[in-house]
Design an enzyme around this catalytic site. Sequence first.
Site: not given
Length: 134
Positions: A99, A101
């Site tokens: 992922h 941010h």
Amino acid sequence: MNDCIFCKIAKGEIPCYKVYEDDKVLAFLDIAQDAFGHTVVIPKKHFANIFECDEETLSTCISAVKKISNHYVNHCGFEGVNISNNNGKAAGQTVHHIHFHIIPRKSGDGINIYNELAGDNTPLDKQLELLKLN
Ligand code: AMP
Ligand code: ZN
């Protein structure tokens, strides 16, 4: 991955505050609430980290990161973004589904995302002896 929390979010089994979705990517607000608008961008397909993720998926994710970042700056009143991505426990990764941010930023917002770096005085030529790729 059965017990991956981000896979469960991608499948709709766990709710999220969805910012953006397409057929390959999902972006939602981070529950940490450590900065306004802290957003997590994930591929819907499970890869643990950058070492495992194929380049096409990485590229798709980064395109979504750019689209969302453009939106935050062009339409939501922000002036910049920090983008980060942790890979491996040693790097602070806590959810092992790759992922990115996004932290939306404004001048004078007081956020210092690098305040944990302690400094390193190793001469840069010595560092290069270890790190140079070709
Ligand atoms: P990292 O430390 O880079 O692996 O980041 C994982 C992030 O996922 C942290 O910032 C957590 O706050 C966030 N997180 C964990 N569970 C959830 C969830 N259910 N919904 C949204 N964000 C989450
Ligand atoms: Zn997963």
